[in-house]
Design a protein around this motif. Structure first.
Motif, PDB file in Angstrom:
ATOM      1  N   THR A  34       0.832  -1.214   0.000  1.00  0.00           N
ATOM      2  CA  THR A  34       0.000   0.000   0.000  1.00  0.00           C
ATOM      3  C   THR A  34       0.863   1.259   0.000  1.00  0.00           C
ATOM      4  OG1 THR A  34      -0.112   0.059   2.432  1.00  0.00           O
ATOM      5  CG2 THR A  34      -1.808  -1.210   1.282  1.00  0.00           C
ATOM      6  N   ILE A  35       2.176   1.100   0.041  1.00  0.00           N
ATOM      7  CA  ILE A  35       3.094   2.241   0.117  1.00  0.00           C
ATOM      8  C   ILE A  35       3.916   2.325  -1.162  1.00  0.00           C
ATOM      9  CG2 ILE A  35       4.994   3.281   1.414  1.00  0.00           C
ATOM     10  CD1 ILE A  35       4.121   1.514   3.788  1.00  0.00           C
ATOM     11  N   SER A  36       4.075   3.546  -1.683  1.00  0.00           N
ATOM     12  CA  SER A  36       4.931   3.765  -2.845  1.00  0.00           C
ATOM     13  C   SER A  36       6.261   4.330  -2.351  1.00  0.00           C
ATOM     14  CB  SER A  36       4.269   4.738  -3.831  1.00  0.00           C
ATOM     15  OG  SER A  36       5.114   4.968  -4.928  1.00  0.00           O
ATOM     16  N   PHE A  37       7.339   3.599  -2.571  1.00  0.00           N
ATOM     17  CA  PHE A  37       8.656   4.007  -2.097  1.00  0.00           C
ATOM     18  C   PHE A  37       9.425   4.739  -3.195  1.00  0.00           C
ATOM     19  CE2 PHE A  37       7.541   0.251   0.405  1.00  0.00           C
ATOM     20  CZ  PHE A  37       7.812   0.684   1.698  1.00  0.00           C
ATOM     21  N   ASP A  38      10.252   5.692  -2.781  1.00  0.00           N
ATOM     22  CA  ASP A  38      11.149   6.330  -3.742  1.00  0.00           C
ATOM     23  C   ASP A  38      12.267   5.362  -4.119  1.00  0.00           C
ATOM     24  OD1 ASP A  38       9.834   8.829  -3.840  1.00  0.00           O
ATOM     25  OD2 ASP A  38      10.742   9.390  -1.932  1.00  0.00           O
ATOM     26  N   TYR A  39      12.778   4.652  -3.105  1.00  0.00           N
ATOM     27  CA  TYR A  39      13.845   3.671  -3.314  1.00  0.00           C
ATOM     28  C   TYR A  39      13.537   2.394  -2.543  1.00  0.00           C
ATOM     29  CZ  TYR A  39      17.527   6.430  -5.652  1.00  0.00           C
ATOM     30  OH  TYR A  39      18.263   7.138  -6.559  1.00  0.00           O
ATOM     31  N   VAL A  40      13.827   1.266  -3.144  1.00  0.00           N
ATOM     32  CA  VAL A  40      13.909  -0.003  -2.423  1.00  0.00           C
ATOM     33  C   VAL A  40      15.345  -0.488  -2.598  1.00  0.00           C
ATOM     34  CG1 VAL A  40      13.230  -2.421  -2.358  1.00  0.00           C
ATOM     35  CG2 VAL A  40      11.491  -0.668  -2.599  1.00  0.00           C
ATOM     36  N   ILE A  41      16.040  -0.654  -1.477  1.00  0.00           N
ATOM     37  CA  ILE A  41      17.449  -1.044  -1.506  1.00  0.00           C
ATOM     38  C   ILE A  41      17.595  -2.396  -0.814  1.00  0.00           C
ATOM     39  CG2 ILE A  41      19.795  -0.395  -0.835  1.00  0.00           C
ATOM     40  CD1 ILE A  41      18.801   2.525  -0.690  1.00  0.00           C
ATOM     41  N   LEU A  42      18.157  -3.349  -1.506  1.00  0.00           N
ATOM     42  CA  LEU A  42      18.389  -4.673  -0.943  1.00  0.00           C
ATOM     43  C   LEU A  42      19.837  -4.793  -0.486  1.00  0.00           C
ATOM     44  CD1 LEU A  42      16.631  -7.032  -3.534  1.00  0.00           C
ATOM     45  CD2 LEU A  42      15.617  -5.779  -1.623  1.00  0.00           C
ATOM     46  N   ASP A  43      20.044  -5.056   0.799  1.00  0.00           N
ATOM     47  CA  ASP A  43      21.381  -5.374   1.284  1.00  0.00           C
ATOM     48  C   ASP A  43      21.539  -6.898   1.267  1.00  0.00           C
ATOM     49  OD1 ASP A  43      23.924  -4.942   2.268  1.00  0.00           O
ATOM     50  OD2 ASP A  43      23.290  -4.952   4.357  1.00  0.00           O
ATOM     51  N   GLU A  44      22.765  -7.370   1.082  1.00  0.00           N
ATOM     52  CA  GLU A  44      23.004  -8.813   0.923  1.00  0.00           C
ATOM     53  C   GLU A  44      22.016  -9.361  -0.108  1.00  0.00           C
ATOM     54  OE1 GLU A  44      25.580 -10.002   2.111  1.00  0.00           O
ATOM     55  OE2 GLU A  44      26.083  -8.859   3.913  1.00  0.00           O
ATOM     56  N   ALA A  45      22.031  -8.733  -1.285  1.00  0.00           N
ATOM     57  CA  ALA A  45      21.008  -9.013  -2.298  1.00  0.00           C
ATOM     58  C   ALA A  45      21.079 -10.422  -2.861  1.00  0.00           C
ATOM     59  CB  ALA A  45      21.115  -7.994  -3.437  1.00  0.00           C
ATOM     60  N   GLN A  46      22.167 -11.138  -2.584  1.00  0.00           N
ATOM     61  CA  GLN A  46      22.224 -12.538  -3.040  1.00  0.00           C
ATOM     62  C   GLN A  46      21.124 -13.383  -2.397  1.00  0.00           C
ATOM     63  OE1 GLN A  46      24.559 -11.110  -1.149  1.00  0.00           O
ATOM     64  NE2 GLN A  46      25.050 -12.408   0.612  1.00  0.00           N
ATOM     65  N   ALA A  47      20.462 -12.827  -1.390  1.00  0.00           N
ATOM     66  CA  ALA A  47      19.354 -13.534  -0.738  1.00  0.00           C
ATOM     67  C   ALA A  47      18.204 -13.799  -1.709  1.00  0.00           C
ATOM     68  CB  ALA A  47      18.842 -12.734   0.467  1.00  0.00           C
ATOM     69  N   ILE A  48      18.110 -13.041  -2.812  1.00  0.00           N
ATOM     70  CA  ILE A  48      17.007 -13.229  -3.765  1.00  0.00           C
ATOM     71  C   ILE A  48      17.469 -13.935  -5.042  1.00  0.00           C
ATOM     72  CG2 ILE A  48      15.860 -11.158  -2.889  1.00  0.00           C
ATOM     73  CD1 ILE A  48      16.587  -9.944  -5.772  1.00  0.00           C
ATOM     74  N   LYS A  49      18.646 -14.562  -5.008  1.00  0.00           N
ATOM     75  CA  LYS A  49      19.220 -15.111  -6.245  1.00  0.00           C
ATOM     76  C   LYS A  49      18.374 -16.206  -6.882  1.00  0.00           C
ATOM     77  CE  LYS A  49      22.308 -18.492  -3.990  1.00  0.00           C
ATOM     78  NZ  LYS A  49      22.020 -18.176  -2.589  1.00  0.00           N
ATOM     79  N   ASN A  50      17.535 -16.872  -6.101  1.00  0.00           N
ATOM     80  CA  ASN A  50      16.659 -17.913  -6.646  1.00  0.00           C
ATOM     81  C   ASN A  50      15.351 -17.281  -7.124  1.00  0.00           C
ATOM     82  OD1 ASN A  50      15.005 -20.047  -7.232  1.00  0.00           O
ATOM     83  ND2 ASN A  50      15.206 -21.065  -5.255  1.00  0.00           N
ATOM     84  N   PRO A  51      15.122 -17.211  -8.443  1.00  0.00           N
ATOM     85  CA  PRO A  51      13.910 -16.544  -8.953  1.00  0.00           C
ATOM     86  C   PRO A  51      12.617 -17.266  -8.605  1.00  0.00           C
ATOM     87  CG  PRO A  51      15.095 -17.634 -10.741  1.00  0.00           C
ATOM     88  CD  PRO A  51      15.973 -17.727  -9.531  1.00  0.00           C
ATOM     89  N   PHE A  52      12.723 -18.478  -8.036  1.00  0.00           N
ATOM     90  CA  PHE A  52      11.520 -19.204  -7.618  1.00  0.00           C
ATOM     91  C   PHE A  52      11.259 -19.057  -6.121  1.00  0.00           C
ATOM     92  CE2 PHE A  52      13.225 -21.526 -11.309  1.00  0.00           C
ATOM     93  CZ  PHE A  52      12.134 -21.418 -12.158  1.00  0.00           C
ATOM     94  N   SER A  53      12.118 -18.326  -5.419  1.00  0.00           N
ATOM     95  CA  SER A  53      11.993 -18.200  -3.965  1.00  0.00           C
ATOM     96  C   SER A  53      10.946 -17.159  -3.587  1.00  0.00           C
ATOM     97  CB  SER A  53      13.339 -17.802  -3.347  1.00  0.00           C
ATOM     98  OG  SER A  53      13.695 -16.482  -3.732  1.00  0.00           O
ATOM     99  N   GLN A  54      10.427 -17.289  -2.356  1.00  0.00           N
ATOM    100  CA  GLN A  54       9.446 -16.331  -1.846  1.00  0.00           C
ATOM    101  C   GLN A  54      10.069 -14.944  -1.701  1.00  0.00           C
ATOM    102  OE1 GLN A  54       6.509 -18.215  -2.492  1.00  0.00           O
ATOM    103  NE2 GLN A  54       5.908 -16.774  -0.902  1.00  0.00           N
ATOM    104  N   LYS A  55      11.352 -14.900  -1.323  1.00  0.00           N
ATOM    105  CA  LYS A  55      12.017 -13.600  -1.160  1.00  0.00           C
ATOM    106  C   LYS A  55      12.049 -12.841  -2.478  1.00  0.00           C
ATOM    107  CE  LYS A  55      15.013 -14.940   2.689  1.00  0.00           C
ATOM    108  NZ  LYS A  55      16.406 -15.220   3.120  1.00  0.00           N
ATOM    109  N   PHE A  56      12.392 -13.545  -3.559  1.00  0.00           N
ATOM    110  CA  PHE A  56      12.434 -12.888  -4.865  1.00  0.00           C
ATOM    111  C   PHE A  56      11.044 -12.393  -5.260  1.00  0.00           C
ATOM    112  CE2 PHE A  56      11.812 -13.174  -9.467  1.00  0.00           C
ATOM    113  CZ  PHE A  56      12.766 -12.264  -9.906  1.00  0.00           C
TER     114      PHE A  56
END
Length: 385
Positions: free
Chosen positions: A38-60
């Motif tokens: 429900t919120i529009s962000f100016d920036y979304v910044i991922l730290d330790e972004a390798q956490a989303i490396k699996n495109p089938f994961s819930q995090k991604f």
């Protein structure tokens, strides 16, 4: 700044809008994704972004849903397992950049053949405009030296006898399984065999249905010698992929009256902070026992200048992250990092296979499951001697 985390976090848009910066965890964001949408962000910044490396994961899937004008992904290891890791990261910062995952795998992902150099060159050319890379040498020019060495451990006869017995059993069993049901369908049996042999390298008491073993683990003997005699006056980080092994080391420290801190995947956030503070601030706390996966990121432990990796991980990037818990800005001591390897075992073969399988300038090292996909029957059986 607002830390949006914990059981008492307030899910109020008006409250969040009071802050320029909102910090949260991947886990919390996943739980509250409906509210965050429900919120529009100016920036979304991922730290330790390798956490989303699996495109089938819930995090991604979760981070892809967030509405943002700008997106940044921060990581020291953009490619951990294979070039396919780049697909998820680039799809986050630039949705649709590579097309579908199928298109990426067919045309750009490393295949393990002579096309890899050409594909790597294409990948680098395509992603270069979107990547700002800064190495530690560039930004931390005042860091002291770092030395990495291997400690070769020689099993005592009792431990060697158990290792050889299980190795021969698994090799014969897997040879039959692969011939009967095929390599792909034998994956779980291979993983079980590799896991068991790795545990025996640490100590036979770690495996289920433990055989009679009244001897001593060669690694614990070597490690305790370093702690008691060779590193007096220094602080040590000790990493293992097995919490059972950390428990054995813990018992050895307690017997010798050596103060230590401890952290694994079950350690609560408050206990984690307390353990870090004790190690960093108390001179008497010389040793920090850490599970490799739980403590490989998000820790600043510059009080240490010795690091011991008790068992090799398939992916050197994970090991490097562990070493970097103390080798970072603020470190003023020469860092010594040791990898403990049992001679003439699976562990030695892991190192050899890693070297042979390096791709994209040595970045692409497969993990447990990934390594199975890149090895044929003969290569897999070589792991078992």
């Amino acid at each position: 700044m607002l830390v949006f985390h914990g059981t008492e976090r307030e899910k109020d848009i008006a409250e969040l809008n009071k802050y320029d910066l909102v910090i949260t965890s991947y886990g919390t964001a996943a739980v509250d994704i409906t509210f965050l949408l429900t919120i529009s962000f100016d920036y979304v910044i991922l730290d330790e972004a390798q956490a989303i490396k699996n495109p089938f994961s819930q995090k991604f899937k979760m981070v892809m849903l967030l509405e943002a004008q700008n997106r940044l992904a921060l990581t020291g290891t953009p490619v951990e397992n294979s070039s396919s890791d780049l697909y998820a990261l680039m799809n986050f910062v630039n949705p649709g950049f590579f097309g579908s995952l199928r298109m990426f795998k067919d045309n750009l992902a490393a295949k393990g053949d002579n096309e890899d150099n050409e594909r790597a060159g294409t990948l680098l050319m395509m992603t270069k405009p979107f990547i700002l890379r800064r190495t530690k040498k560039q930004v931390a020019t005042d860091l002291p030296p770092k030395t990495e060495m291997t400690i070769w451990c020689e099993m005592e006869p009792a431990q060697r006898k158990i290792y050889d017995r299980y190795r021969k059993q698994f090799k014969a069993y897997l040879n039959d399984k692969i011939d009967t049901i095929g390599l792909e369908n034998s994956k779980l049996y291979v993983l079980k065999g590799l896991m068991t042999l790795r545990q025996i390298c640490n100590s036979p008491v770690l495996i289920k249905d433990t055989p009679d073993f009244n001897g001593h683990s060669c690694k614990i003997i070597e490690l305790m010698e370093h702690i008691m005699e060779k590193t007096t006056g220094h602080k040590l980080l000790i990493f293992s992929a097995f919490t059972g092994m950390l428990g054995l080391i813990r018992s050895g420290l307690e017997q010798q009256g050596i103060a230590y801190a401890y952290l694994d995947g079950k350690t609560t956030l408050n206990k984690r902070k307390e353990a870090v503070a004790n190690f960093q601030e108390k001179e008497a706390c010389r040793v920090f026992l850490i599970s490799l996966k739980a403590g490989g990121t998000g820790l600043n432990l510059t009080a240490a200048d010795y690091v011991y990796l008790v068992d090799p991980w398939w992916n050197p990037a994970v090991e490097n992250q562990a070493i970097d818990r103390c080798y970072r800005i603020g470190q003023d001591k020469h860092v010594m990092a040791y990898r403990m390897i049992c001679k003439d075992t699976l562990e030695e073969k892991i190192l050899e296979i890693q070297d042979k399988k390096r791709k994209l300038a040595g970045e692409l090292i497969p993990t447990d499951e990934g390594i199975l996909k890149s090895l044929g029957k003969d290569d897999l059986l070589k792991l078992f001697g």
